[in-house]
Write an enzyme that holds these catalytic residues in place. Structure first.
Site, PDB file in Angstrom:
ATOM      1  N   ASP A  32      -0.288  -7.423   0.373  1.00  0.00           N
ATOM      2  CA  ASP A  32       0.230  -6.121   0.786  1.00  0.00           C
ATOM      3  C   ASP A  32       1.748  -6.160   0.742  1.00  0.00           C
ATOM      4  OD1 ASP A  32       0.445  -3.531   1.544  1.00  0.00           O
ATOM      5  OD2 ASP A  32      -0.402  -3.762   3.546  1.00  0.00           O
ATOM      6  N   GLY A  48       3.025   5.475   9.757  1.00  0.00           N
ATOM      7  CA  GLY A  48       4.411   5.643   9.349  1.00  0.00           C
ATOM      8  C   GLY A  48       5.224   4.372   9.515  1.00  0.00           C
ATOM      9  N   SER A  81       1.774  -4.379   7.773  1.00  0.00           N
ATOM     10  CA  SER A  81       0.677  -3.959   6.904  1.00  0.00           C
ATOM     11  C   SER A  81      -0.206  -2.938   7.617  1.00  0.00           C
ATOM     12  CB  SER A  81      -0.163  -5.170   6.490  1.00  0.00           C
ATOM     13  OG  SER A  81      -1.321  -4.760   5.792  1.00  0.00           O
ATOM     14  N   SER A  86       4.297   1.410   8.379  1.00  0.00           N
ATOM     15  CA  SER A  86       4.001   0.464   7.309  1.00  0.00           C
ATOM     16  C   SER A  86       5.257   0.018   6.582  1.00  0.00           C
ATOM     17  CB  SER A  86       3.056   1.080   6.287  1.00  0.00           C
ATOM     18  OG  SER A  86       1.759   1.147   6.767  1.00  0.00           O
ATOM     19  N   HIS A 103       0.819  -1.213   0.000  1.00  0.00           N
ATOM     20  CA  HIS A 103       0.000   0.000   0.000  1.00  0.00           C
ATOM     21  C   HIS A 103       0.854   1.264   0.000  1.00  0.00           C
ATOM     22  CE1 HIS A 103       0.455  -0.511   4.461  1.00  0.00           C
ATOM     23  NE2 HIS A 103       0.511   0.806   4.421  1.00  0.00           N
TER      24      HIS A 103
END
Length: 374
Positions: A245, A326, A343, A328, A218
């Site tokens: 993801d 932040g 994720s 991810s 993402h």
């Protein structure tokens, strides 16, 4: 329970110039060092954490042999922290002696893992994209032989009941109340730190691979990726979200990869030596550019997570580790073994929460990548 997708670099300074990777913190993270960092989260002594980490590593390495011994009766696996042993579920009794001979415990379960996985795949298909917001997701439970549907506390409605009735056509279901917050991705606006940037989004590096690094899908955008210092770092060569993801950034412009996960001064940096998959019940730590280093336990696998607006994430691994916007893409690691990239989840690192990650081995297979190891 609002699930947050955590747009963050996978913890580990993948692609960061060597002088920036371990600024003031250049000692590799040993098992003992990681144990020290985990004491706060687990309430154990350093000696106890060292013993647990060793036991968990041994269990992960036993799993392929034990699963092979179980054959068609294999009904799932998990780590029993109290006994410090791997447990194999068996849907039958003819393989029990052979499985126990590998050094693991066994327990009877109603269905094989293959049958239960097919049931979950059928649920995924029946669910489609129109999933009520109050349904946080679903996963298999080997011990009960059912698919467990997570519904946010106090939000059971006619729409939820109708959804449950629809997917119940796939087989046995268990409805469980969970925190009244929805999962979401952990994306964040551009801020300082040790991140990478895509357009106006900050994410975290996951793990170095030869030729670049992996991170959350993402976070993926067309065009250039910038490093922590704002300089050109590389380009997204692939990303997949929703559904999966994961993403792959090919590095260049003077950046190179290193097999390291950053300890953020809370612990020594961790060398990555492989990607043995940790069973349910195993301890795991996460590194990200916002909330840095936090630890917990693997609590579920092959979960479907509902991020809302038709965004479903399949095959997720669930943990009780916190994360924040932040984070991810950041690293999940057990000992020196890479597990996956952050994720999303719900909650934060002040009040607690849960986080899901994309297993790293699936990313490597999807893009034909090789993990950069020490």
């Amino acid at each position: 329970m609002k699930v947050l997708v955590a747009a963050v670099l996978v913890a580990g300074a993948l692609g960061v110039p060597a002088q920036a990777v371990a600024a003031g913190n250049d000692q590799p993270l040993t098992v003992a060092g990681q144990a020290t960092a985990m004491q706060k989260d687990f309430g154990l002594t350093e000696q106890q954490m060292n013993a647990r980490l060793k036991s968990e590593t041994d269990a992960a390495k036993l799993l392929p042999t034990a699963q092979k011994a179980a054959g068609t009766e294999f009904g799932g696996a998990w780590y029993d922290a109290a006994k410090q042993k791997l447990v194999i579920g068996l849907a039958g009794s003819s393989r029990a002696t052979a499985v126990q001979a590998t050094g693991v415990d066994t327990i009877a379960v109603p269905k094989t893992a293959a049958v239960l996985d097919k049931q979950k795949a059928a649920v995924d298909k029946l669910a489609g994209k129109a999933v009520p917001a109050a349904v946080s997701g679903w996963s298999t439970d080997a011990k009960t032989g059912s698919v467990v549907v997570n519904v946010q506390a106090g939000k059971r409605s006619q729409a939820v009941n109708a959804f449950v009735a629809k997917i119940a056509k796939a087989g046995t279901l268990t409805v469980r109340e969970v925190a009244a917050q929805a999962p979401q991705t952990f994306a964040a606006g551009t801020v300082g730190g040790d991140p990478f940037y895509v357009d106006n989004i900050r994410c975290s590096i996951g793990f170095s691979v030869y030729g670049g690094y992996v991170t959350a899908g993402h976070c993926g955008r067309g065009g250039r990726v910038r490093g922590w210092d704002g300089s050109d770092q590389g380009d997204f060569r692939g990303w997949s979200f929703p559904g999966n993801d994961y993403g792959f950034v090919a590095t260049g412009y003077g950046w190179w990869t290193v097999p390291v996960v950053i300890g953020w001064g809370q612990t020594s940096d961790s060398l990555v030596r492989g990607s043995w998959e940790a069973p349910i019940g195993t301890s795991v730590c996460r590194s990200g550019s916002t909330s840095h280093w936090h630890c917990g336990t693997v609590t579920g696998k092959n979960e479907t997570v509902n991020y809302g607006n038709g965004q479903l994430f399949y095959g997720a691994t669930k943990t009780n580790v916190c994360a924040e916007p932040g984070d991810s893409g950041g690293s999940f690691i057990t000992g020196d073994q890479a597990q996956g990239v952050t994720s999303g989840g719900w909650g934060n690192c002040s009040s607690g929460g849960e986080t899901w990650f994309q297993p790293v081995n699936e990313i490597l297979q999807a893009y034909g990548l090789t993990l950069h190891t020490a």
